[in-house]
Design an enzyme around this catalytic site. Sequence first.
Site, mmCIF file in Angstrom:
data_model
loop_
_atom_site.group_PDB
_atom_site.id
_atom_site.type_symbol
_atom_site.label_atom_id
_atom_site.label_comp_id
_atom_site.label_asym_id
_atom_site.label_seq_id
_atom_site.Cartn_x
_atom_site.Cartn_y
_atom_site.Cartn_z
ATOM 1 N N ASP A 179 -5.245 -5.077 4.031
ATOM 2 C CA ASP A 179 -6.010 -3.996 4.665
ATOM 3 C C ASP A 179 -7.001 -3.413 3.675
ATOM 4 O OD1 ASP A 179 -4.120 -2.950 2.918
ATOM 5 O OD2 ASP A 179 -4.065 -1.039 4.001
ATOM 6 N N ASP A 197 3.572 -5.479 -1.197
ATOM 7 C CA ASP A 197 2.356 -5.000 -0.563
ATOM 8 C C ASP A 197 1.374 -6.174 -0.587
ATOM 9 O OD1 ASP A 197 0.909 -3.194 -3.398
ATOM 10 O OD2 ASP A 197 1.425 -5.284 -3.075
ATOM 11 N N SER A 198 0.175 -5.973 -0.032
ATOM 12 C CA SER A 198 -0.695 -7.145 0.195
ATOM 13 C C SER A 198 -1.759 -7.309 -0.890
ATOM 14 C CB SER A 198 -1.433 -6.965 1.516
ATOM 15 O OG SER A 198 -2.297 -5.832 1.377
ATOM 16 N N GLY A 199 -1.876 -6.328 -1.767
ATOM 17 C CA GLY A 199 -2.938 -6.415 -2.766
ATOM 18 C C GLY A 199 -4.170 -5.630 -2.369
ATOM 19 N N GLY A 200 -4.236 -5.237 -1.100
ATOM 20 C CA GLY A 200 -5.407 -4.492 -0.623
ATOM 21 C C GLY A 200 -5.643 -3.246 -1.446
ATOM 22 N N PHE A 201 -4.618 -2.492 -1.656
ATOM 23 C CA PHE A 201 -4.758 -1.218 -2.376
ATOM 24 C C PHE A 201 -5.172 -1.455 -3.823
ATOM 25 C CE2 PHE A 201 -4.296 3.196 -3.069
ATOM 26 C CZ PHE A 201 -3.688 3.380 -4.303
ATOM 27 N N CYS A 223 24.411 10.664 -13.344
ATOM 28 C CA CYS A 223 23.907 9.332 -13.732
ATOM 29 C C CYS A 223 24.376 9.002 -15.147
ATOM 30 C CB CYS A 223 22.383 9.295 -13.634
ATOM 31 S SG CYS A 223 21.499 9.945 -15.063
ATOM 32 N N CYS A 257 22.855 11.274 -17.858
ATOM 33 C CA CYS A 257 23.340 12.654 -17.896
ATOM 34 C C CYS A 257 24.811 12.753 -18.263
ATOM 35 C CB CYS A 257 23.081 13.319 -16.543
ATOM 36 S SG CYS A 257 21.312 13.478 -16.219
ATOM 37 N N HIS A 302 17.580 7.974 -15.138
ATOM 38 C CA HIS A 302 17.795 9.278 -14.500
ATOM 39 C C HIS A 302 16.828 9.506 -13.345
ATOM 40 C CE1 HIS A 302 18.385 13.464 -13.631
ATOM 41 N NE2 HIS A 302 17.051 13.580 -13.690
ATOM 42 N N GLY A 323 -3.682 4.664 3.456
ATOM 43 C CA GLY A 323 -4.837 5.545 3.296
ATOM 44 C C GLY A 323 -4.509 6.976 2.957
HETATM 45 C C1 LIG Z 1 -0.351 6.242 -4.629
HETATM 46 N N1 LIG Z 1 -1.012 6.306 -3.373
HETATM 47 C C2 LIG Z 1 -1.134 5.241 -2.540
HETATM 48 N N2 LIG Z 1 -1.839 5.240 -1.403
HETATM 49 C C3 LIG Z 1 -1.739 3.999 -0.881
HETATM 50 C C4 LIG Z 1 -2.324 3.430 0.255
HETATM 51 C C5 LIG Z 1 -2.093 2.084 0.521
HETATM 52 C C6 LIG Z 1 -2.778 1.468 1.714
HETATM 53 N N3 LIG Z 1 -2.625 0.156 1.893
HETATM 54 O O1 LIG Z 1 -3.482 2.161 2.450
HETATM 55 C C7 LIG Z 1 -1.264 1.322 -0.293
HETATM 56 C C8 LIG Z 1 -0.677 1.893 -1.434
HETATM 57 C C9 LIG Z 1 -0.930 3.232 -1.716
HETATM 58 N N4 LIG Z 1 -0.561 4.039 -2.779
HETATM 59 ZN ZN LIG Z 2 20.789 12.041 -14.521
#
Ligand SMILES: CNc1nc2cc(C(N)=O)ccc2[nH]1
Ligand SMILES: [Zn+2]
Length: 372
Positions: free
Chosen positions: A147, A93-97, A307, A310, A336, A217
């Site tokens: 973002d 991911d980009s780090g935005g969140f 698994c 289990c 698991h 979002g």
């Molecule tokens: C756990 N909920 C969650 N909503 C997210 C939204 C984004 C996003 N970039 O809007 C990223 C990671 C996210 N993780």
């Molecule tokens: Zn299992």
Amino acid sequence: MAVRYELLKTEKHTGARRGRLHTPHGVIETPIFMPVGTLATVKTLSPEELKDNGAQIILSNTYHLWLRPGHEIVKEAGGLHKFMNWDRPILTDSGGFQVFSLSDLRKITEEGVQFRNHLSGEKLFLSPEKAIEIENALGADIIMAFDECPPFPADRQYLKNSLERTTRWAKRCKEAHARPHDQALFGIIQGGMDKELRKQSAEELIELDFPGYAVGGLSVGEPKDIMNEVLEFTTPLMPKDKPRYLMGVGSPDDLFEGVERGIDMFDCVLPTRIARNGTCMTSVGKVVIRNATYQRDFGPLDPNCDCYTCKNYSRAYIRHLIKCDEVFGIRLTTIHNVHFLIKLMDDIRKAIEEDRFVELKKSFYESYGYTL
Ligand SMILES: CNc1nc2cc(C(N)=O)ccc2[nH]1
Ligand SMILES: [Zn+2]
């Protein structure tokens, strides 16, 4: 081209779709669940254990790896695949969140975001260009645009300004991207819970012609029915011939609801995070292994699971390890939970192939204890 999506079929009675995503590090059968390996490891599991449990792709976090060990070190190591000895696909991911969820004292400008390092408190600055520089250095097969994930709730004008800035940032990400041939850059659709704004964000980003799109979002505290309504409206606006990724989702019911509305890719910390406090997802619902009822339960964690955990250990033994904070206990619950969600997606893929998605969803909800 870094990734190519093949739509194999759409399920007869729903929007669920079965596809295949070709990447430089291998083919991904979709719909897919991506275990989260924030700091270049899916906590407590080896790459071999991940493969034994069917993991096809994992997610790592740009923000966290930028802070520790630093993207230059990962690059010197030969990139994230080499560094963590994982030869299958990776998504970053980009780090935005993280910037919006981990750090307070942040200042958003057109240029980027100023915020505090959540570990040291030092001032940091992330821009679309900086995020892409880091993601290019890490070398994941799929990278996300920088973002803003707006808070929930947020007023309409804020959401509109934010999505328009996210589009301008996406354009800058595309221009800054140094490795488009071996790293696919996905755009992230924003717009909060507002359908018109979601449409505007989708149209603006589709204009930029990314190889894949995420719905961002969501899973930010909104009620599940609102999330599903936004998905119901947004996924049909997304290109049919490109992968659709719902970020940060989810629990078993959210996976079913997302697949039903045409989502192909999911990531969520849930299976690994809840495993660390001994909560397990099983075919008969959630099992909180610390519970005294399991003290003399010498049966498997999940009677319908094949698994490693289990097949070899009892609930009583796993409860003992978790109560004593033994790392091996966390490894067993993590194995698991990761297996459970990956196997669930395998069952969902088969159900789509055989046009019996609704039947699978109904039987799963009944056995798991969800209300339909
Ligand atoms: C756990 N909920 C969650 N909503 C997210 C939204 C984004 C996003 N970039 O809007 C990223 C990671 C996210 N993780
Ligand atoms: Zn299992």
